[in-house]
Design a protein around this motif. Sequence first.
Motif, mmCIF file in Angstrom:
data_model
loop_
_atom_site.group_PDB
_atom_site.id
_atom_site.type_symbol
_atom_site.label_atom_id
_atom_site.label_comp_id
_atom_site.label_asym_id
_atom_site.label_seq_id
_atom_site.Cartn_x
_atom_site.Cartn_y
_atom_site.Cartn_z
ATOM 1 N N GLU A 99 0.834 -1.206 0.000
ATOM 2 C CA GLU A 99 0.000 0.000 0.000
ATOM 3 C C GLU A 99 0.869 1.257 0.000
ATOM 4 O O GLU A 99 0.558 2.227 -0.701
ATOM 5 N N THR A 100 1.930 1.244 0.765
ATOM 6 C CA THR A 100 2.821 2.406 0.802
ATOM 7 C C THR A 100 3.466 2.636 -0.557
ATOM 8 O O THR A 100 3.545 3.779 -1.029
ATOM 9 N N GLN A 106 2.273 1.732 -3.489
ATOM 10 C CA GLN A 106 1.252 2.202 -4.420
ATOM 11 C C GLN A 106 0.938 3.674 -4.197
ATOM 12 O O GLN A 106 0.750 4.429 -5.148
ATOM 13 N N GLN A 107 0.891 4.097 -2.928
ATOM 14 C CA GLN A 107 0.615 5.499 -2.632
ATOM 15 C C GLN A 107 1.758 6.393 -3.092
ATOM 16 O O GLN A 107 1.537 7.497 -3.570
ATOM 17 N N GLN A 108 2.995 5.922 -2.948
ATOM 18 C CA GLN A 108 4.132 6.731 -3.399
ATOM 19 C C GLN A 108 4.184 6.811 -4.911
ATOM 20 O O GLN A 108 4.541 7.841 -5.476
ATOM 21 N N THR A 142 -0.042 10.000 -3.846
ATOM 22 C CA THR A 142 -1.084 10.308 -2.882
ATOM 23 C C THR A 142 -0.463 10.897 -1.631
ATOM 24 O O THR A 142 0.604 10.491 -1.195
ATOM 25 N N ALA A 166 0.405 8.972 2.736
ATOM 26 C CA ALA A 166 1.394 7.900 2.789
ATOM 27 C C ALA A 166 1.501 7.279 4.157
ATOM 28 O O ALA A 166 2.064 6.215 4.313
#
Length: 197
Positions: free
Chosen positions: A78-79, A81-83, A87, A90
């Motif tokens: 998830e981290t 993908q957010q980076q 987004t 984070a």
Amino acid sequence: MTTGAPTPTYPARPRRSRLRTFLPLGVAAWLVLEIWLLTVVASAAGGLTVFLVLVAGFLLGSAVVKRAGRRAFRALSETLQQQQGGTAGAGAGAGKSEGNGFLMLGGLLLMLPGLVSDVVGLVLLIPPVQRALGRYAERTFERKIREAGGGAFGDAFQQARIHRPDGKVVQGEVIRDDAGSGSGDAPSEGPRPPLNR
């Protein structure tokens, strides 16, 4: 009377830390306590009961370690993908994986054969205990960093530099004498810049 070379004097050995002194004793005491408790339970409840308790602890510990590993992998993905998506949230994945370290440690302690390690492993699975230990570990780490002055890397770099016997730092520069070696290489033109910048 013969005169010989004077006896060399050696600097005093640094004192051993308390952790290095007492850790082997603590591990030995823990092993003796575990064996003694297993024999007491085996004499009271039977050998089959002790075997079943050890197998149940191993299975529960492996399930806990597997769950903690999945949570850590999910938080990492998830981290990432957010980076990649840019987004701003984070920190959302970090909140979910806050207790993974203590969850993993609790699972490993459950997998170890022994009753004391099982009890400690079960205590580490309780979320308030995980949060309290996490805050304590964070405060201890920050205090150690402050005590070190944040200059640990600078000190290591300073120790790696070459010192003359009088304590002055020698700025290193390598100059090859190509003219005297007869290798046929043309010497470089002009002085070379120093190695440290």
